[in-house]
Design a protein around this motif. Structure first.
Motif, PDB file in Angstrom:
ATOM      1  N   ASP A 274      34.640  48.971  40.651  1.00  0.00           N
ATOM      2  CA  ASP A 274      35.920  48.318  40.997  1.00  0.00           C
ATOM      3  C   ASP A 274      36.290  47.168  40.059  1.00  0.00           C
ATOM      4  O   ASP A 274      37.114  46.322  40.403  1.00  0.00           O
ATOM      5  CB  ASP A 274      35.924  47.812  42.450  1.00  0.00           C
ATOM      6  CG  ASP A 274      36.088  48.956  43.447  1.00  0.00           C
ATOM      7  OD1 ASP A 274      36.687  49.986  43.062  1.00  0.00           O
ATOM      8  OD2 ASP A 274      35.620  48.825  44.590  1.00  0.00           O
ATOM      9  N   ASP A 275      35.695  47.152  38.876  1.00  0.00           N
ATOM     10  CA  ASP A 275      36.096  46.178  37.859  1.00  0.00           C
ATOM     11  C   ASP A 275      37.447  46.615  37.292  1.00  0.00           C
ATOM     12  O   ASP A 275      37.556  47.728  36.760  1.00  0.00           O
ATOM     13  CB  ASP A 275      35.036  46.130  36.756  1.00  0.00           C
ATOM     14  CG  ASP A 275      35.456  45.268  35.579  1.00  0.00           C
ATOM     15  OD1 ASP A 275      36.325  44.398  35.762  1.00  0.00           O
ATOM     16  OD2 ASP A 275      34.937  45.478  34.471  1.00  0.00           O
ATOM     17  N   PRO A 276      38.498  45.796  37.392  1.00  0.00           N
ATOM     18  CA  PRO A 276      39.826  46.210  36.907  1.00  0.00           C
ATOM     19  C   PRO A 276      39.835  46.599  35.438  1.00  0.00           C
ATOM     20  O   PRO A 276      40.493  47.575  35.050  1.00  0.00           O
ATOM     21  CB  PRO A 276      40.696  44.966  37.157  1.00  0.00           C
ATOM     22  CG  PRO A 276      40.001  44.223  38.231  1.00  0.00           C
ATOM     23  CD  PRO A 276      38.533  44.459  38.011  1.00  0.00           C
TER      24      PRO A 276
ATOM     25  N   ARG B  75      44.748  50.143  41.665  1.00  0.00           N
ATOM     26  CA  ARG B  75      43.624  49.262  41.958  1.00  0.00           C
ATOM     27  C   ARG B  75      43.269  48.273  40.848  1.00  0.00           C
ATOM     28  O   ARG B  75      42.439  47.383  41.066  1.00  0.00           O
ATOM     29  CB  ARG B  75      42.375  50.104  42.253  1.00  0.00           C
ATOM     30  CG  ARG B  75      42.582  51.118  43.361  1.00  0.00           C
ATOM     31  CD  ARG B  75      41.297  51.923  43.564  1.00  0.00           C
ATOM     32  NE  ARG B  75      41.531  53.121  44.345  1.00  0.00           N
ATOM     33  CZ  ARG B  75      40.604  54.031  44.609  1.00  0.00           C
ATOM     34  NH1 ARG B  75      39.370  53.858  44.134  1.00  0.00           N
ATOM     35  NH2 ARG B  75      40.899  55.111  45.316  1.00  0.00           N
ATOM     36  N   ALA B  76      43.871  48.430  39.674  1.00  0.00           N
ATOM     37  CA  ALA B  76      43.467  47.572  38.558  1.00  0.00           C
ATOM     38  C   ALA B  76      44.631  46.805  37.951  1.00  0.00           C
ATOM     39  O   ALA B  76      44.522  45.592  37.734  1.00  0.00           O
ATOM     40  CB  ALA B  76      42.778  48.412  37.478  1.00  0.00           C
TER      41      ALA B  76
ATOM     42  N   PRO C 268      47.555  45.677  39.072  1.00  0.00           N
ATOM     43  CA  PRO C 268      48.048  44.474  39.774  1.00  0.00           C
ATOM     44  C   PRO C 268      47.137  43.268  39.597  1.00  0.00           C
ATOM     45  O   PRO C 268      47.614  42.137  39.415  1.00  0.00           O
ATOM     46  CB  PRO C 268      48.099  44.927  41.238  1.00  0.00           C
ATOM     47  CG  PRO C 268      48.276  46.416  41.172  1.00  0.00           C
ATOM     48  CD  PRO C 268      47.455  46.836  39.986  1.00  0.00           C
ATOM     49  N   SER C 269      45.819  43.488  39.626  1.00  0.00           N
ATOM     50  CA  SER C 269      44.878  42.377  39.462  1.00  0.00           C
ATOM     51  C   SER C 269      44.953  41.792  38.053  1.00  0.00           C
ATOM     52  O   SER C 269      44.915  40.576  37.865  1.00  0.00           O
ATOM     53  CB  SER C 269      43.452  42.858  39.737  1.00  0.00           C
ATOM     54  OG  SER C 269      43.323  43.345  41.051  1.00  0.00           O
TER      55      SER C 269
ATOM     56  N   ALA D 136      48.233  39.830  37.728  1.00  0.00           N
ATOM     57  CA  ALA D 136      48.165  38.578  38.489  1.00  0.00           C
ATOM     58  C   ALA D 136      47.277  37.558  37.793  1.00  0.00           C
ATOM     59  O   ALA D 136      47.594  36.365  37.753  1.00  0.00           O
ATOM     60  CB  ALA D 136      47.642  38.856  39.893  1.00  0.00           C
ATOM     61  N   ALA D 137      46.181  38.019  37.215  1.00  0.00           N
ATOM     62  CA  ALA D 137      45.261  37.103  36.533  1.00  0.00           C
ATOM     63  C   ALA D 137      45.901  36.480  35.307  1.00  0.00           C
ATOM     64  O   ALA D 137      45.593  35.350  34.933  1.00  0.00           O
ATOM     65  CB  ALA D 137      43.985  37.848  36.141  1.00  0.00           C
TER      66      ALA D 137
END
Length: 303
Positions: free
Chosen positions: A131-133, A198-199, A201-202, A205-206
């Motif tokens: 689950d690492d983007p 799953r990736a 968006p993160s 955002a970061a």
């Protein structure tokens, strides 16, 4: 004074060349101007660019050990520049029309075997399962590069609106600003879908760039760069045996060769890759033939 930037603007707006190609032209001409300044002992003028000076420039480059492909590119850059000088009235004649350089070496491109590319993708899948983007994005990048045979510039240039997961198609802008629509397979679609959900968006955002339209984004939330993709692929292919550069183009070569190995029509592969000339695509028939020879020599008892 030699106005390189005016020529660069002509390339950008008059010929619609990619920024990568334009950077190569600018770099070559900057080297030529620097050489002329040292050779003449003063700032060079357009009138100083005669055939002898151009030949001396290429000769010095040859002595410095530059590859024949680089020398051929420099020769082409100089000829394009002197032709433009004559066409725009800056010189009375095209002094570079007789300039020649060594022909580029004819080398077969690097191609991975199916087990090798499967191994690369499996290693990426294992990382993506954490689950690492960034790992999910990397898997999607490699799946699309191999699945569609895209150039790295086409991949990073794709926007959200260009990727159709339902139809398994991506719209890209290739050399000469030409657009084409390229298919990709179900494994690539699954990796792209998981990346989007799953990736991405993160990552956005970061980085604090929520308005970006880029399909692939980097660690800082903006459009993923070509250098980042080069580093990724070079790391993945670094320990795999084989001759030739270990960059994204190796995945493009691999995709084209595997298509032909599987029975795809040469013209269909030409359209997929966005080659203007069928002759460019035909190199992959040579790759397939060489692979066949190697298989024969290693497997046939009377080889």
């Amino acid at each position: 004074m030699i106005d390189v930037e005016a020529f660069v603007e002509h390339l950008r707006h008059g010929r619609g060349l990619s920024e990568h190609t334009i950077r190569s032209y600018r770099s070559d001409l900057a080297d030529l101007v620097a050489f002329a300044a040292v050779h003449l002992g003063r700032d060079p003028r357009v009138a100083d660019l005669d055939l002898d000076l151009l030949r001396e420039w290429l000769y010095r480059a040859t002595r410095s050990g530059l590859a024949r492909a680089t020398l051929a590119r420099r020769s082409a850059t100089a000829r394009a520049f002197t032709r433009w000088l004559e066409e725009t009235g800056r010189t009375a004649v095209d002094v570079g029309v007789r300039l020649r350089a060594p022909k580029a070496e004819s080398r077969l491109p690097r191609v991975l075997t199916e087990p090798q590319i499967d191994g690369v993708l499996r290693s990426l899948e294992l990382r993506a399962d954490t689950d690492d983007p960034g790992a999910r994005r990397d898997l999607a990048v490699v799946e699309l590069l191999y699945g569609s045979g895209l150039r790295v510039s086409e991949l990073v240039g794709a926007d959200l609106a260009d990727v159709d997961l339902g139809r398994l198609m991506v719209r890209v802008t290739g050399k000469g600003a030409k657009q084409r629509v390229v298919p990709f397979g179900v494994p690539a679609a699954e990796a792209l879908g998981r990346y989007l959900d799953r990736a991405r968006p993160s990552l956005v955002a970061a980085g604090g760039e929520p308005g970006t339209t880029a399909f692939f984004v980097g660690a800082e939330g903006g459009r993923l760069g070509t250098r980042a993709v080069h580093r990724l692929v070079a790391r993945l292919l670094g320990d795999i045996p084989g001759a030739g550069p270990a960059g994204p183009h190796a995945l493009r070569h691999t995709a084209a060769t595997h298509l032909l190995d599987g029975g795809a029509d040469l013209r269909a592969v030409q359209e997929l890759l966005g080659h203007a000339s069928l002759g460019t695509t035909q190199i992959y028939t040579h790759v397939s033939t060489e692979r066949l020879r190697e298989s024969y020599r290693s497997a046939h008892p009377r080889a």
